[in-house]
Design a protein around this motif. Structure first.
Motif, PDB file in Angstrom:
ATOM      1  N   ARG A 183     -31.050  26.690   4.392  1.00  0.00           N
ATOM      2  CA  ARG A 183     -29.935  26.395   3.492  1.00  0.00           C
ATOM      3  C   ARG A 183     -29.402  27.650   2.797  1.00  0.00           C
ATOM      4  O   ARG A 183     -28.540  27.553   1.921  1.00  0.00           O
ATOM      5  N   GLN A 188     -31.283  21.278  -4.961  1.00  0.00           N
ATOM      6  CA  GLN A 188     -32.031  21.042  -3.727  1.00  0.00           C
ATOM      7  C   GLN A 188     -33.213  20.097  -3.909  1.00  0.00           C
ATOM      8  O   GLN A 188     -33.781  19.621  -2.924  1.00  0.00           O
ATOM      9  N   ARG A 206     -29.042  17.633   2.669  1.00  0.00           N
ATOM     10  CA  ARG A 206     -28.084  18.734   2.629  1.00  0.00           C
ATOM     11  C   ARG A 206     -26.728  18.287   2.103  1.00  0.00           C
ATOM     12  O   ARG A 206     -26.075  19.009   1.349  1.00  0.00           O
TER      13      ARG A 206
END
Length: 215
Positions: free
Chosen positions: A122, A162, A192
């Motif tokens: 990410r 996250q 995500r």
């Protein structure tokens, strides 16, 4: 006295020639007629003005004009918009500028490495990966704890997108690295898609409604 002698002439005879008779007095009704015409014109003018005002009010023009006037005489209105623009333009650190240490405080094995690999995908930089320090090992309730230096408020907010429900804390560390310590109820990182939405809201917060602006 002859029929051709006007009244008040003392019986004197006068010869009248031409096709017009002399006017001896002003018409008595002329002033009254002029006054009536003037009053009527004023009344019609006032009625027309009142009609236009009613049309403006019921047509919404009055409200628009008042709103425009209120904005024009509100000195703080422009300042409020400027402050909102500055808030919207606030730049948070990108994931690629943050180094994250991932520690596992649970009895389950492999969580730290798996989580670190996903964070790396990410865009985050990965530092240390392993078991949590003794102060946190098997003592973290919830999904996890995020640790950083005292001036790391913005970086911690970015990392928090996250991991939903993670606690954010600061300590006296000198470096800029952040720690993600996995807790008992941890299952996985935020998807995500949801993490990207949360990060977008941090970068571009929704502006306040215009109706909330006050002078």
């Amino acid at each position: 006295m002859s029929m051709l002698t006007p009244p008040g002439m003392g019986g004197k005879k006068y010869r009248i020639t031409g096709d017009r008779y002399p006017r001896m007095r002003r018409p008595r009704h002329r002033r009254r007629i002029v006054l009536t015409v003037f009053v009527t014109a004023c009344a019609l003018g006032l009625a027309g003005w009142g009609t236009l005002q009613l049309i403006d009010v019921f047509g919404g023009r009055g409200s628009t004009a008042q709103a425009s006037q209120g904005t024009a005489h509100c000195p703080e209105h422009g300042k409020t918009d400027t402050a909102q623009a500055k808030t919207a333009a606030r730049k948070l650190p990108a994931p690629g500028t943050l180094t994250v240490n991932v520690f596992n405080a649970t009895p389950r094995s492999g969580l730290a490495k798996r989580t670190a690999d996903e964070l790396h995908k990410r865009g985050f930089k990965i530092g240390k990966v392993g078991n949590a320090p003794a102060a946190y090992d098997k003592k973290v309730k919830g999904s996890g704890i995020l640790l950083g230096p005292e001036a790391a408020d913005d970086p911690l907010k970015v990392l928090a997108t996250q991991l939903t429900g993670a606690q954010q804390k600061t300590d006296g560390r000198k470096g800029a690295d952040l720690d993600l310590i996995i807790g008992d109820t941890f299952k996985d990182l935020t998807t995500r898609q949801n993490a990207a939405k949360s990060l977008a809201l941090l970068t571009h917060p929704s502006p306040a409604p215009a109706s909330d602006a006050k002078c």
